[in-house]
Design an enzyme around this catalytic site. Structure first.
Site, PDB file in Angstrom:
ATOM      1  N   HIS A  92       0.814  -1.215  -0.008  1.00  0.00           N
ATOM      2  CA  HIS A  92      -0.017   0.007  -0.096  1.00  0.00           C
ATOM      3  C   HIS A  92       0.804   1.314  -0.013  1.00  0.00           C
ATOM      4  O   HIS A  92       1.513   1.605   1.142  1.00  0.00           O
ATOM      5  CB  HIS A  92      -0.801  -0.114   1.257  1.00  0.00           C
ATOM      6  CG  HIS A  92      -1.978   1.147   1.321  1.00  0.00           C
ATOM      7  ND1 HIS A  92      -3.427   0.873   1.241  1.00  0.00           N
ATOM      8  CD2 HIS A  92      -1.701   2.527   1.125  1.00  0.00           C
ATOM      9  CE1 HIS A  92      -3.806   2.194   1.197  1.00  0.00           C
ATOM     10  NE2 HIS A  92      -3.067   3.102   1.316  1.00  0.00           N
ATOM     11  N   HIS A  94       1.623   5.031  -2.583  1.00  0.00           N
ATOM     12  CA  HIS A  94       1.005   5.831  -3.862  1.00  0.00           C
ATOM     13  C   HIS A  94       2.288   6.453  -4.702  1.00  0.00           C
ATOM     14  O   HIS A  94       3.259   6.868  -4.282  1.00  0.00           O
ATOM     15  CB  HIS A  94       0.026   6.842  -3.436  1.00  0.00           C
ATOM     16  CG  HIS A  94      -1.221   6.388  -2.680  1.00  0.00           C
ATOM     17  ND1 HIS A  94      -2.174   5.958  -3.339  1.00  0.00           N
ATOM     18  CD2 HIS A  94      -1.167   6.512  -1.215  1.00  0.00           C
ATOM     19  CE1 HIS A  94      -2.981   5.557  -2.202  1.00  0.00           C
ATOM     20  NE2 HIS A  94      -2.438   5.579  -1.293  1.00  0.00           N
ATOM     21  N   ASP A  95       2.010   6.127  -6.145  1.00  0.00           N
ATOM     22  CA  ASP A  95       2.900   6.644  -7.016  1.00  0.00           C
ATOM     23  C   ASP A  95       3.898   7.549  -6.776  1.00  0.00           C
ATOM     24  O   ASP A  95       4.949   7.253  -6.797  1.00  0.00           O
ATOM     25  CB  ASP A  95       1.801   6.976  -8.258  1.00  0.00           C
ATOM     26  CG  ASP A  95       0.881   7.978  -8.217  1.00  0.00           C
ATOM     27  OD1 ASP A  95       0.682   8.464  -6.899  1.00  0.00           O
ATOM     28  OD2 ASP A  95       0.027   8.400  -9.115  1.00  0.00           O
ATOM     29  N   PHE A 186      -1.615  18.603   2.162  1.00  0.00           N
ATOM     30  CA  PHE A 186      -1.496  17.355   1.268  1.00  0.00           C
ATOM     31  C   PHE A 186      -1.767  17.623  -0.149  1.00  0.00           C
ATOM     32  O   PHE A 186      -0.991  17.205  -0.953  1.00  0.00           O
ATOM     33  CB  PHE A 186      -2.443  16.269   1.673  1.00  0.00           C
ATOM     34  CG  PHE A 186      -2.031  14.686   1.635  1.00  0.00           C
ATOM     35  CD1 PHE A 186      -0.462  14.562   1.780  1.00  0.00           C
ATOM     36  CD2 PHE A 186      -2.829  13.717   1.258  1.00  0.00           C
ATOM     37  CE1 PHE A 186      -0.209  12.940   1.356  1.00  0.00           C
ATOM     38  CE2 PHE A 186      -2.570  12.499   1.031  1.00  0.00           C
ATOM     39  CZ  PHE A 186      -1.275  12.265   1.205  1.00  0.00           C
ATOM     40  N   PHE A 190       0.378  18.443  -4.019  1.00  0.00           N
ATOM     41  CA  PHE A 190       0.280  17.662  -5.058  1.00  0.00           C
ATOM     42  C   PHE A 190       0.271  18.695  -6.225  1.00  0.00           C
ATOM     43  O   PHE A 190       0.784  18.525  -7.436  1.00  0.00           O
ATOM     44  CB  PHE A 190      -1.121  16.808  -5.307  1.00  0.00           C
ATOM     45  CG  PHE A 190      -1.036  15.445  -4.646  1.00  0.00           C
ATOM     46  CD1 PHE A 190      -0.056  14.576  -5.434  1.00  0.00           C
ATOM     47  CD2 PHE A 190      -1.386  15.274  -3.637  1.00  0.00           C
ATOM     48  CE1 PHE A 190      -0.086  13.227  -4.933  1.00  0.00           C
ATOM     49  CE2 PHE A 190      -0.847  13.860  -2.968  1.00  0.00           C
ATOM     50  CZ  PHE A 190      -0.344  13.017  -3.793  1.00  0.00           C
ATOM     51  N   GLY A 305      -8.084   9.490  -2.228  1.00  0.00           N
ATOM     52  CA  GLY A 305      -8.529  10.768  -2.073  1.00  0.00           C
ATOM     53  C   GLY A 305      -9.087  10.749  -0.439  1.00  0.00           C
ATOM     54  O   GLY A 305      -9.284   9.635  -0.163  1.00  0.00           O
ATOM     55  N   HIS A 332      -9.548   1.333  -0.641  1.00  0.00           N
ATOM     56  CA  HIS A 332      -9.516   2.042   0.789  1.00  0.00           C
ATOM     57  C   HIS A 332     -10.886   2.019   1.502  1.00  0.00           C
ATOM     58  O   HIS A 332     -11.571   2.276   0.714  1.00  0.00           O
ATOM     59  CB  HIS A 332      -9.384   3.648   0.324  1.00  0.00           C
ATOM     60  CG  HIS A 332      -7.600   3.918   0.047  1.00  0.00           C
ATOM     61  ND1 HIS A 332      -7.110   3.543  -0.877  1.00  0.00           N
ATOM     62  CD2 HIS A 332      -6.838   4.447   0.747  1.00  0.00           C
ATOM     63  CE1 HIS A 332      -5.744   3.939  -0.990  1.00  0.00           C
ATOM     64  NE2 HIS A 332      -5.704   4.486   0.022  1.00  0.00           N
ATOM     65  N   GLU A 335     -10.794   4.538   6.425  1.00  0.00           N
ATOM     66  CA  GLU A 335      -9.797   5.695   6.825  1.00  0.00           C
ATOM     67  C   GLU A 335     -10.296   6.503   7.401  1.00  0.00           C
ATOM     68  O   GLU A 335     -10.407   7.587   7.187  1.00  0.00           O
ATOM     69  CB  GLU A 335      -8.551   5.930   5.605  1.00  0.00           C
ATOM     70  CG  GLU A 335      -7.498   6.437   6.113  1.00  0.00           C
ATOM     71  CD  GLU A 335      -6.759   7.301   4.861  1.00  0.00           C
ATOM     72  OE1 GLU A 335      -7.135   6.647   3.627  1.00  0.00           O
ATOM     73  OE2 GLU A 335      -5.545   7.746   5.087  1.00  0.00           O
ATOM     74  N   HIS A 360      -6.029   0.283   4.714  1.00  0.00           N
ATOM     75  CA  HIS A 360      -6.218   0.969   6.240  1.00  0.00           C
ATOM     76  C   HIS A 360      -7.242   0.300   7.035  1.00  0.00           C
ATOM     77  O   HIS A 360      -6.593  -0.264   7.985  1.00  0.00           O
ATOM     78  CB  HIS A 360      -6.380   2.581   6.033  1.00  0.00           C
ATOM     79  CG  HIS A 360      -5.903   3.556   5.360  1.00  0.00           C
ATOM     80  ND1 HIS A 360      -4.439   3.864   5.886  1.00  0.00           N
ATOM     81  CD2 HIS A 360      -5.687   4.015   4.212  1.00  0.00           C
ATOM     82  CE1 HIS A 360      -3.766   4.590   5.045  1.00  0.00           C
ATOM     83  NE2 HIS A 360      -4.536   4.804   4.080  1.00  0.00           N
ATOM     84  N   ASP A 418       2.504   7.164   2.293  1.00  0.00           N
ATOM     85  CA  ASP A 418       2.957   7.952   1.198  1.00  0.00           C
ATOM     86  C   ASP A 418       4.414   8.579   1.832  1.00  0.00           C
ATOM     87  O   ASP A 418       4.496   9.671   2.296  1.00  0.00           O
ATOM     88  CB  ASP A 418       2.154   9.368   1.223  1.00  0.00           C
ATOM     89  CG  ASP A 418       0.903   8.935   0.762  1.00  0.00           C
ATOM     90  OD1 ASP A 418       0.898   8.890  -0.715  1.00  0.00           O
ATOM     91  OD2 ASP A 418      -0.048   8.878   1.583  1.00  0.00           O
TER      92      ASP A 418
END
Lengths: 490, 490
Positions: A92, A94-95, A186, A190, A305, A332, A335, A360, A418
């Site tokens: 788990h 993210h890119d 956050f 981005f 998101g 997800h 969470e 999560h 992340d």
């Protein structure tokens, strides 16, 4: 009725403790002689930190905000040992938040980069690679980054950018009083990050460096979520999602060839959950397309998101059920700190939609039927302890729900979400917090070994791939045991 | 295998949600027509606060530190309704921390009170009632409080004392960075408080006022823990534990006679757990003695003090098993964030020693065998949500483990521990936080009714006493329902 005799009480107590231990995650792992010796050493390190913490809880790293203990953790011999340990895979993450931001900062030294807006303002600056000065944005002219660099000095510029691309602040409790504040920052990150990292040369560099950093952290498999943003180059070409996946695939294969002990990579297509119905229809079409083109590389589908503010799964259930049954779900869900609202109801949908894993699952402990189904259906919970703290779900990691999953052998893996955004290593910090802060003082090397094995077991790999992955991991594990034994006996 | 049809999915989902609801605490309570109307009103109030919180979590009272939201709670219509509700009894609270400190402050206007040391210093001032100036303490002279009052002004003196006798501070996160800081202050409070409150006239006044405040908060039964400190008078008499219990008993009977709808009081002898073996032997002897003298009034035995720093039950198990089998155990256990250390192991001892109830049980969720035994042996967990937050076990009350107990109908009551020390009402604040912050959004009046009924069911009352208690409570409950209906329909 008289009370029982003390000897009988002691026998009952021993039996009780042993029953609890036999239910704990990792209790089924059998350690060989060498592993037992390493385990003794590991537990000496763990006990030292626990004893110190029991005397003075403020000294206990997992109980405090991650940003306050980063230096302390770096100096922890337990952490250093965990770094060296082959931890299996990350399931788990993210890119554009796995690899360290240093690659991105380095990229801003390239020519053709433009900046719109200044550092330190409420609205973050935008960046873009372009051969010529782009058109003004909201009546503000773009400046060449090399000019801005001249003004701020390289050190000043890098420091500003570093702060922009990280949630790290010295006083996180003040800066982020609640979940919406943390997620707001956050989101701003981005805005600045994406057009730098989606520039094709940077994109490739960033991804390759990510794999290198994983490898250096003794993580040899990656199954990551990506939104597949439009990657671009200087000639004006916009790369399609399919082409972006192809880049991932090619670079992964290349890395694997260069590092034969690296197991590999799979990709989970995970676009943004705050989408209207027609956008969502587009996602599904894309998912089907990628599934056909990359049947083994693309492991499945998810949505990303802030869960509280995005749309719940229930809005999409009917559409999701129409997807090809071979596309696996990795949703997800839960969470959140809420209880009985749409966010934690996502857990019910995720289970009933047949999710293979759940991201999560923080709220699942408040849902007894969900808990039952996790075991019955063998649905793996992807725990991300540091993320949950930084993004304001839990303050003291000893209160992390993972402790409950660990205590009764739920199907779980520990992952990192992340890590770059909070200056963590790809996986070691989460393993450290999980092992020291979430696990019982009694849980030992068997837990860590189990977590590594689970990351293979619950991955999207085929049976054959898993056999190979376990083989490669075993070699690394045995090497780690040997090396550690050597260090101990020195 | 194809995915299931959407209609089948919807049916499964409805069944799943209904199964979860039927497992929640209070789901077995059946509401009559009037109660259903009150429930609708109650849920409108609850939903309004939840919706506001879902949009902006920082506005949600149970998610923030209690001291930061005291005013906000006071203005909550949900809180005001809960205040009016007959809540049954308090089963977990401590002798000199239930009634508001105003009685103590008022008592310092009496003559013959002396003060040693000043306000605002690291070491708190000592107080003592005495006809003549006491001997100097550590070479410091005692001053008459009336002189100190002249110097500081009544308002200044009262404010200083109020701050001394409360954990309340505007910035609790800064003042109490960890559990040891909060408990340190807690300990200092007792140093100043005890010799004021143990002066016999104040002792009697304080206890009677406590009962009055309970009654005003619609709490009609009390089962409290006490250390039985030496009560004294101006003639130099020191009252024995037995005499102190006699004072409690007489004042309780008097209050009951004056308030026929008040159910009554029971006492749990709970001396300090940081005791050496011979002191502990003295406790046991005292317990036996009190049990003989007050077989119905003294409900049983416990130990108090910061669990992490005190001695664990395991040190005392052998001795405890020798106590008369009719002395019931109500042990504090698992009031901790630690996992697998001596404090949470207290849970195992408490269960195996045959505890009737467990105080806090915060760590029990990390012990699957303990969880099973709670249900199997019907051992009641005494939840104290506000206390657990103020004393640094949990920050956001949505993470309080009570949510888990509520979700799967564990035997629990909600109580208040030391409400006066954090400016809370005897029970209403804890009920409010539990109902809004711990419970699922779906849990309604049935949960509150169940909690009130549980406080009778799991009390130390005899069967006959329980029947009478339920009868009295039912009358008050029906009156509450009637009055609320009248208010709603206005």
């Amino acid at each position: 009725m008289p009370r029982i005799a003390y000897e009988d009480f002691l026998a009952q107590r021993a039996e009780f403790v042993s029953q609890e231990e036999s239910r704990a995650l990792g209790s089924d792992v059998v350690l060989n002689e060498d592993e037992q010796k390493v385990n003794e050493y590991l537990m000496t390190l763990k006990k030292a930190e626990l004893e110190e913490g029991f005397k003075s809880p403020i000294a206990f790293a997992p109980s405090r905000h991650f940003f306050k203990v980063l230096d302390q953790i770096k100096n922890s011999p337990l952490f250093q040992l965990i770094q060296k340990m082959p931890k299996g895979g990350i399931l788990h993450a993210h890119d554009t938040a796995i690899g360290s931001m240093e690659t991105v900062i380095k990229a801003t030294y390239q020519k053709n980069l433009w900046q719109n807006g200044e550092f330190g303002r409420a609205s973050p600056p935008h960046f873009k690679f372009s051969k010529t000065q782009p058109e003004p944005l909201d009546a503000v002219e773009w400046r060449s980054v090399s000019d801005v660099r001249k003004e701020l000095g390289n050190e000043g510029f890098d420091q500003n950018l570093r702060e922009l691309l990280s949630l790290f602040v010295p006083d996180p409790e003040v800066a982020y009083p609640c979940i919406n504040h943390a997620w707001g920052r956050f989101f701003n990150m981005f805005i600045s990050l994406e057009p730098i990292v989606t520039f094709k040369p940077v994109w490739e560099e960033y991804y390759t460096n990510t794999l290198k950093e994983l490898y250096a952290d003794n993580v040899t498999y990656l199954e990551f979520r990506g939104v597949l943003p439009p990657v671009y180059d200087l000639e004006g070409k916009i790369y399609s999602p399919e082409e972006v996946v192809q880049i991932y695939y090619d670079l992964s294969e290349k890395f694997k060839q260069e590092h034969p002990d690296f197991v590999g990579v799979k990709f989970i297509y995970a676009p943004i959950r705050a989408a209207d119905d027609s956008t969502f229809d587009g996602y599904l079409q894309e998912a089907e397309n990628l599934h056909k083109k990359f049947p083994t590389f693309v492991a499945g589908f998810d949505l990303v998101g802030q869960e509280d503010l995005g749309r719940p799964l229930t809005d999409f259930n009917e559409r999701l059920l129409k997807m090809s049954p071979t596309i696996q779900f990795f949703f997800h869900a839960g969470e959140t700190n809420w209880n009985g609202l749409s966010t934690d109801d996502n857990l019910i949908d995720a289970v009933l939609l047949g999710a293979k894993r759940i991201g999560h699952g923080f709220a699942a402990v408040k849902h007894p039927r969900v808990l039952e189904e996790l075991k019955k259906r063998n649905i793996c919970i992807e725990l991300n302890p540091v993320s949950n703290q930084v993004l304001k779900l839990v303050d003291d990691c000893r209160n992390h729900v993972g402790a409950i999953y660990f205590s009764d052998s739920y199907p779980v893996v520990v992952s990192s979400d992340d890590p770059a955004f909070w200056c963590a290593s790809p996986l070691s910090h989460d393993f450290y917090v999980a092992f020291l802060g979430l696990a019982s003082a009694r849980q030992d090397l068997r837990l860590l070994k189990k977590l590594a094995l689970n990351s293979i077991e619950y991955s999207g790999m085929s049976k054959a791939e898993k056999v190979e992955a376990k083989h490669k991991w075993s070699i690394a594990w045995n090497h780690f045991i040997d090396q550690t034994l050597k260090t101990i006996s020195q």
